[in-house]
Structure formats: C-alpha cells, structure tokens
Design a protein around this motif. Structure first.
Motif, PDB file in Angstrom:
ATOM      1  N   ILE A 110      47.094  36.990  47.730  1.00  0.00           N
ATOM      2  CA  ILE A 110      46.100  37.822  46.819  1.00  0.00           C
ATOM      3  C   ILE A 110      46.447  39.280  45.739  1.00  0.00           C
ATOM      4  O   ILE A 110      46.139  39.446  44.710  1.00  0.00           O
ATOM      5  N   GLY A 111      46.873  39.385  46.456  1.00  0.00           N
ATOM      6  CA  GLY A 111      47.373  40.921  45.976  1.00  0.00           C
ATOM      7  C   GLY A 111      48.474  41.098  44.155  1.00  0.00           C
ATOM      8  O   GLY A 111      48.855  41.026  43.747  1.00  0.00           O
ATOM      9  N   LEU A 112      49.740  39.349  44.750  1.00  0.00           N
ATOM     10  CA  LEU A 112      50.075  38.863  43.808  1.00  0.00           C
ATOM     11  C   LEU A 112      49.877  38.098  42.771  1.00  0.00           C
ATOM     12  O   LEU A 112      50.130  38.528  41.560  1.00  0.00           O
ATOM     13  N   GLY A 113      49.151  37.707  43.489  1.00  0.00           N
ATOM     14  CA  GLY A 113      48.069  36.917  41.928  1.00  0.00           C
ATOM     15  C   GLY A 113      47.727  37.570  40.406  1.00  0.00           C
ATOM     16  O   GLY A 113      47.390  37.662  39.635  1.00  0.00           O
ATOM     17  N   VAL A 114      47.315  38.538  41.040  1.00  0.00           N
ATOM     18  CA  VAL A 114      46.162  39.811  40.074  1.00  0.00           C
ATOM     19  C   VAL A 114      47.671  40.483  39.413  1.00  0.00           C
ATOM     20  O   VAL A 114      47.330  40.908  38.580  1.00  0.00           O
ATOM     21  N   TYR A 115      48.421  41.231  39.793  1.00  0.00           N
ATOM     22  CA  TYR A 115      49.816  41.695  39.643  1.00  0.00           C
ATOM     23  C   TYR A 115      50.922  40.696  38.584  1.00  0.00           C
ATOM     24  O   TYR A 115      50.703  41.452  37.591  1.00  0.00           O
ATOM     25  N   VAL A 116      50.700  39.570  38.822  1.00  0.00           N
ATOM     26  CA  VAL A 116      50.970  38.781  38.275  1.00  0.00           C
ATOM     27  C   VAL A 116      49.655  37.927  36.587  1.00  0.00           C
ATOM     28  O   VAL A 116      50.794  38.291  35.460  1.00  0.00           O
ATOM     29  N   HIS A 148      38.330  46.300  52.090  1.00  0.00           N
ATOM     30  CA  HIS A 148      39.563  46.714  52.968  1.00  0.00           C
ATOM     31  C   HIS A 148      40.588  46.170  53.470  1.00  0.00           C
ATOM     32  O   HIS A 148      41.596  46.417  53.160  1.00  0.00           O
ATOM     33  N   VAL A 149      40.322  45.277  53.722  1.00  0.00           N
ATOM     34  CA  VAL A 149      41.100  43.347  53.934  1.00  0.00           C
ATOM     35  C   VAL A 149      41.612  43.604  52.446  1.00  0.00           C
ATOM     36  O   VAL A 149      42.749  43.369  51.657  1.00  0.00           O
ATOM     37  N   VAL A 150      41.210  43.001  51.122  1.00  0.00           N
ATOM     38  CA  VAL A 150      41.278  42.660  50.326  1.00  0.00           C
ATOM     39  C   VAL A 150      42.631  44.353  49.672  1.00  0.00           C
ATOM     40  O   VAL A 150      43.717  43.486  48.604  1.00  0.00           O
ATOM     41  N   ALA A 151      41.985  44.940  49.954  1.00  0.00           N
ATOM     42  CA  ALA A 151      42.734  46.062  48.884  1.00  0.00           C
ATOM     43  C   ALA A 151      44.252  46.674  49.810  1.00  0.00           C
ATOM     44  O   ALA A 151      45.270  46.592  49.123  1.00  0.00           O
ATOM     45  N   ALA A 152      43.920  45.897  51.216  1.00  0.00           N
ATOM     46  CA  ALA A 152      45.214  46.163  52.206  1.00  0.00           C
ATOM     47  C   ALA A 152      46.238  44.838  51.275  1.00  0.00           C
ATOM     48  O   ALA A 152      47.674  45.321  50.831  1.00  0.00           O
ATOM     49  N   SER A 153      45.453  43.752  50.683  1.00  0.00           N
ATOM     50  CA  SER A 153      46.551  42.698  50.137  1.00  0.00           C
ATOM     51  C   SER A 153      46.467  43.966  48.598  1.00  0.00           C
ATOM     52  O   SER A 153      48.475  43.104  48.710  1.00  0.00           O
ATOM     53  N   PHE A 154      46.805  44.548  48.105  1.00  0.00           N
ATOM     54  CA  PHE A 154      47.638  44.592  46.989  1.00  0.00           C
ATOM     55  C   PHE A 154      48.214  45.684  47.505  1.00  0.00           C
ATOM     56  O   PHE A 154      49.547  46.366  46.759  1.00  0.00           O
ATOM     57  N   VAL A 156      50.415  45.053  50.361  1.00  0.00           N
ATOM     58  CA  VAL A 156      51.035  44.311  50.699  1.00  0.00           C
ATOM     59  C   VAL A 156      51.860  43.687  49.403  1.00  0.00           C
ATOM     60  O   VAL A 156      52.769  43.995  49.366  1.00  0.00           O
ATOM     61  N   ALA A 157      51.520  43.887  48.666  1.00  0.00           N
ATOM     62  CA  ALA A 157      51.730  43.126  47.215  1.00  0.00           C
ATOM     63  C   ALA A 157      53.318  43.874  46.331  1.00  0.00           C
ATOM     64  O   ALA A 157      53.832  43.695  46.033  1.00  0.00           O
ATOM     65  N   GLY A 158      51.811  45.009  46.756  1.00  0.00           N
ATOM     66  CA  GLY A 158      52.730  46.188  45.553  1.00  0.00           C
ATOM     67  C   GLY A 158      54.228  46.837  46.835  1.00  0.00           C
ATOM     68  O   GLY A 158      54.857  46.827  46.121  1.00  0.00           O
ATOM     69  N   GLY A 159      53.963  46.556  47.969  1.00  0.00           N
ATOM     70  CA  GLY A 159      55.221  46.545  48.301  1.00  0.00           C
ATOM     71  C   GLY A 159      55.987  45.523  48.591  1.00  0.00           C
ATOM     72  O   GLY A 159      57.151  46.050  47.864  1.00  0.00           O
ATOM     73  N   PHE A 160      55.496  44.364  48.447  1.00  0.00           N
ATOM     74  CA  PHE A 160      56.771  43.627  47.692  1.00  0.00           C
ATOM     75  C   PHE A 160      57.510  43.605  46.809  1.00  0.00           C
ATOM     76  O   PHE A 160      58.396  43.423  46.128  1.00  0.00           O
ATOM     77  N   VAL A 161      56.780  44.256  44.880  1.00  0.00           N
ATOM     78  CA  VAL A 161      57.312  44.681  44.217  1.00  0.00           C
ATOM     79  C   VAL A 161      57.832  45.609  44.157  1.00  0.00           C
ATOM     80  O   VAL A 161      58.777  45.181  43.499  1.00  0.00           O
ATOM     81  N   ILE A 162      57.498  46.215  45.113  1.00  0.00           N
ATOM     82  CA  ILE A 162      58.525  47.575  44.975  1.00  0.00           C
ATOM     83  C   ILE A 162      60.355  46.966  45.665  1.00  0.00           C
ATOM     84  O   ILE A 162      60.990  47.382  44.712  1.00  0.00           O
ATOM     85  N   ALA A 163      60.023  46.560  46.387  1.00  0.00           N
ATOM     86  CA  ALA A 163      60.962  46.597  47.401  1.00  0.00           C
ATOM     87  C   ALA A 163      61.919  44.954  45.795  1.00  0.00           C
ATOM     88  O   ALA A 163      63.487  45.701  46.199  1.00  0.00           O
ATOM     89  N   VAL A 164      61.085  44.373  45.724  1.00  0.00           N
ATOM     90  CA  VAL A 164      62.084  43.681  44.595  1.00  0.00           C
ATOM     91  C   VAL A 164      62.503  44.541  43.360  1.00  0.00           C
ATOM     92  O   VAL A 164      63.911  43.922  43.072  1.00  0.00           O
ATOM     93  N   ALA A 165      61.727  44.618  42.586  1.00  0.00           N
ATOM     94  CA  ALA A 165      62.380  45.871  41.067  1.00  0.00           C
ATOM     95  C   ALA A 165      63.102  46.582  42.493  1.00  0.00           C
ATOM     96  O   ALA A 165      64.232  46.932  41.379  1.00  0.00           O
ATOM     97  N   MET A 219      49.360  50.411  41.326  1.00  0.00           N
ATOM     98  CA  MET A 219      48.591  49.536  42.168  1.00  0.00           C
ATOM     99  C   MET A 219      48.459  49.774  43.932  1.00  0.00           C
ATOM    100  O   MET A 219      47.208  49.387  44.420  1.00  0.00           O
ATOM    101  N   THR A 220      50.053  49.932  44.345  1.00  0.00           N
ATOM    102  CA  THR A 220      49.571  50.296  46.020  1.00  0.00           C
ATOM    103  C   THR A 220      49.140  52.138  46.167  1.00  0.00           C
ATOM    104  O   THR A 220      47.748  52.089  46.291  1.00  0.00           O
ATOM    105  N   ALA A 221      49.277  52.925  44.884  1.00  0.00           N
ATOM    106  CA  ALA A 221      48.679  53.956  45.047  1.00  0.00           C
ATOM    107  C   ALA A 221      47.171  54.127  45.789  1.00  0.00           C
ATOM    108  O   ALA A 221      46.111  54.604  46.276  1.00  0.00           O
TER     109      ALA A 221
END
Length: 495
Positions: free
Chosen positions: A26-32, A183-189, A191-200, A252-254
């Motif tokens: 959900i979150g990574l799709g919006v980010y891409v 609540h769940v959708v924002a939490a998904s963002f 999660v995706a934000g944390g993933f991108v942060i780690a990859v970057a 996005m995460t903030a």
C-alpha cells in the motif's frame, strides 16, 4: 491442545505473514507513483531511475502478497466453517466489492503499467499506476470494513442463527471502520517509509564505500572534469539521488505518523464504548477506575492519562477487566471473556514504542538533511554516515510495530470472533480433526518459510544491484567509474 487451538495458530501464522506484505504494498505503491509523477512533471532522470528501482521492489512484494493472500480465503471454509456460515451474508458484500472492484482495478492497471513502459504515452502510463494504487487502497478499505464489523457489528439482524445484512451502507460506514482505515493505511505508509529509508541509507553507504561521495566523483585522486571543465559527472548524482529518495521517505513517514497518532486517538475513544475489555487488557486495568492512570511499563504510571486518552476527560471512568468479566457473565452466561492479558498489554507498548521510534527517526533525518538558509550558503547537507547506518538498522521497527498492532486488535477481541454474537470456540469447523490441522499448519509453515527466503533473496539482490546507470555513450569520456562486478553481473527483475 485441540483443533481449535491449532486452527487459531494456523490463521495467526498465515495472517501475520501475509500482513507483512500488505502495508508495504500500500505505502510503496503510493511512493513509486509519487516518484513517477515527479519525473513526469520535471523530466529529471534521477526520478525515473528511482521509479524503476523502487518499482521492482514494489512488484516483488506485490506478487508475494497475492500468493499468500489466497490462503486466507480457503481457511474460512476449511477450518472456520461455522464462522463462515454465520457471517457469510454480511461478509459477502464487502469482500465481493474488494475482489470484483478493487483487486481487478489494481491488478489490471498494474499489468498495464508493467508492460506499458515505452509503449503507452507517459500520461496514460502514469495514470495506470495511480489507478492501481487507488485499487490497492480501496481493497484495504473493504477488507478493513469487514474486519471492523467483527468488532462492532452494525446493519444486520440474526435470522435462524445467521447474521443477515440489512444495511450495506451502515457496514461500510461503521464508526470502527472509519477510524480503523486511516489508522492502518497511514501505518502502511510508515512501514513503506521505513523500508525506503533503510534502502536509501544502505545505498548511500554503499556508494560511499565505492569512493562515490556526495560532494564529487574522483578519478586518479582528483575531481573528474567534463569537456566544459566543471567537476560534475553523472555519477555525482547517484548519492544526491539517494538523498532525494531518503528525504521523500522521511517526509512521508513523518506525515503518516501524525495521521496514525490522530486516528489512534479516535480508535481509543471507540474502544472505551465498543470494546471495553480490549482497552482494559491493553492497560492491565483490573477494576473500574475514575481518573485511570496510563501504565508505561509495569510500575511506571502517569495518573489520569488513560482516562484523558480514552474519553478526553482526566476524571472519566474506565472499566476494568474483572468488572467487565462479571458483567459479561450476567449478560452472556458463564465463560472466560478475558483475552490473553500479557500479549495484549505488551503488544500495545511495542506498537507505540517502535512506531514512535520510526517517526522520531524521520524527524531527526529531516533535521539533519535540511537545507540551510541562503545566507549560510544554501547548500544541501550530506547525509551523515552514522545516520545512514541507523536508517538501515531501523528497518524492522515499523514492521514489528504494525504486526504488534494487529495482534493487539485481534487477540484483544477474544474470545469473540464477532463481538457479542459469536465466540471463537463456536466458529471452528466441527468436522476438522487435530491431526488434519496439524498437517496443514506444518505445510504452511514450511512453505511460507521457503517463500520468505525467496522474497528476501530477491529484495536483497535487487537492492545490492542498484539502479540502472545511464548509457555510457551519453557520458563524457573519463568520468564514469567502473561499476563493481557484483552490481554489473547480478541479475535484476526486469519489466
């Protein structure tokens, strides 16, 4: 141990595993989609490279989510037939909407996006991705609406021992769903934000380890110069590209973290009215208490804070576990209506603690990478190496937080599958034996373990390989450092 216990374990294991992929999708799709939109508006090449790089990670995760999600529907009929019989007439509508509208929208336009590179006009191609992203969020809405009905059933009547829907709109606009979805959708963002942060963070460290600094690329110990005589090269943009992706993920995460906090506050108020046992279990509150304290950890309490959070009144009364148990026995008959208190109590704290740590990391990153005022030079600050390492180490935090939230939500509802209507013990299939459930649990555990290894290998391989480099013929002679053998030879998922 009986079939009920193993059926619950099986559903928990498979659902937790599946839920690892859902929020990231959900979150990574919006980010891409945001990256591709930036490329469409600005024409800057690094946005395109980031779109394709994170797009491949998104597709790997999406495929695994689809595969693991199919199992969930089979379990309803195999292990939980009594539950399916009771809720089928209500669940049928939102789940049908999820499959026929949301999932088909998502999968169809995602296919067009995958195979539409260099075939579809840029605007149409971008619109396909946004349509897929909208589909994934609609899918989440319908599934969460069905789940919310289990916690706060509305718009139905019980006829001949089965729940029959009388108002679809009431089901879809359930107050619990309206709080749970954001609540769940924002939490998904998050999660995706944390993933991108780690990859970057990893890519920044890796490029620096190869001698590619944010300030400049070097050749023979001196800045590499183009024909125009400047010290910029296409490789100079690689670390800056990762800084851009990092900053976007931090923002996005903030923002998502703020939405999680706001929607969580609303959910807490609804718990006090609709699921008081879950709220009491999450706080370990044994008796009805006016001005109830909030327990940070056992023995450390903040007076009146729980009442303030649950009712926005520091003097409000919050019901306790033992008193609720007594009231439920009078209403529903003798039974144990108390969930697993240690799991619910600590899941709540892990969710809050790890979630706050992730959002705090994003706030710290935004401060460290801020652009100074023009009178101080206005030059973007490079990402500190220690912070990049911290980003990589923080990768598990948001995933653990959201899984803990799911455990709090579902275990805290026990012993009910449908609050006040159907208990979990009455939901299991009567013809399923302990041996049958044990065999399927073992098979799913092994299979999902293999899938986890496959997913991890694909993601790590792609992250290590990095994005596609610009064609050599477009780069001034003598300015492109040799790409390492690992990055050059490692295959990547192509589309």
């Amino acid at each position: 141990m009986d079939a009920l216990d193993l059926a619950r374990w099986q559903f928990g294991v498979t659902t937790v595993y599946h839920f690892l992929f859902v929020p990231l999708t959900i979150g990574l799709g919006v980010y891409v989609a945001g990256l591709q939109t930036a490329w469409h508006l600005t024409g800057k090449e690094h946005y395109l490279r980031l779109t394709k790089f994170f797009g491949k990670l998104f597709l790997i995760n999406f495929a695994m989510g689809v595969v693991t999600g199919i199992v969930q529907e089979f379990q309803f009929g195999m292990n939980w037939s009594e539950y399916s019989t009771f809720v089928g007439d209500v669940f049928g509508a939102p789940l049908a909407l999820e499959a026929l509208l949301a999932f088909f929208l998502e999968s169809t336009f995602l296919g067009l996006w995958i195979f539409g590179w260099d075939r579809l006009p840029k605007r149409i191609h971008l619109a396909c991705l946004w349509a897929a992203v909208i589909g994934s969020n609609l899918s989440a809405y319908f599934i969460l609406a069905a789940n919310a009905w289990m916690k706060h059933p509305v718009g139905y009547e019980v006829v001949d021992g089965r729940a029959r829907m009388t108002d679809l709109w009431a089901v879809l606009t359930n107050s619990t769903a309206l709080a749970q979805v954001p609540h769940v959708v924002a939490a998904s963002f998050v999660v995706a934000g944390g993933f991108v942060i780690a990859v970057a963070g990893y890519r920044i460290l890796r490029e620096r380890g190869l001698g590619l600094r944010p300030e400049r690329s070097r050749q023979n110990g001196r800045p590499a110069r183009t024909a125009a005589g400047d010290a910029t090269t296409p490789m100079r943009r690689l670390p800056d590209m990762w800084r851009t992706s990092l900053r976007a993920a931090l923002v996005m995460t903030a923002i998502a973290g703020a939405v999680v906090a706001g929607s969580g506050d609303l959910s807490g108020q609804l718990l006090r009215e609709q699921q008081p046992m879950k709220l009491a279990a999450a706080e370990g509150l044994r008796h009805d208490t006016a001005g109830a304290p909030f327990s940070i950890v056992p023995g450390v309490e903040v007076p009146g804070l729980l009442s303030l959070l649950a009712a926005h009144d520091p003097g409000a009364t919050v019901q306790g576990v033992d008193d609720i148990q007594a009231r439920y026995e009078k209403t529903f008959g003798p039974a144990d209506y108390t969930p697993n208190l240690p799991v619910v109590f600590w899941s709540f704290r892990v969710m809050i603690g790890f979630g706050m740590a992730t959002v705090g990391l994003s706030a710290l990153g935004l401060w460290l990478t801020r652009r100074p005022r023009r009178r101080h030079g206005g030059t973007a600050k490079p990402v500190p190496g220690w912070f990049a390492r911290l980003c990589v180490l923080a990768l598990p935090l948001p995933a653990v937080a959201i899984i803990s939230g799911w455990l709090l939500s579902e275990i805290g509802r026990q012993p009910w599958t449908v609050q006040g209507e159907l208990m979990t013990a009455a939901s299991v299939s009567p013809g399923v034996s302990l041996g049958e459930v044990a065999i399927t649990l073992a098979i799913f555990t092994v299979l999902y373990g293999v899938l986890a290894v496959a997913e991890g290998v694909l993601l790590v391989r792609h992250v290590k390989a990095g994005p596609e480099l610009p064609p050599v013929e477009n780069v001034p002679a003598g300015t492109v450092p040799a790409r390492p053998d690992e990055a050059r030879l490692t295959p990547t998922l192509m589309y």
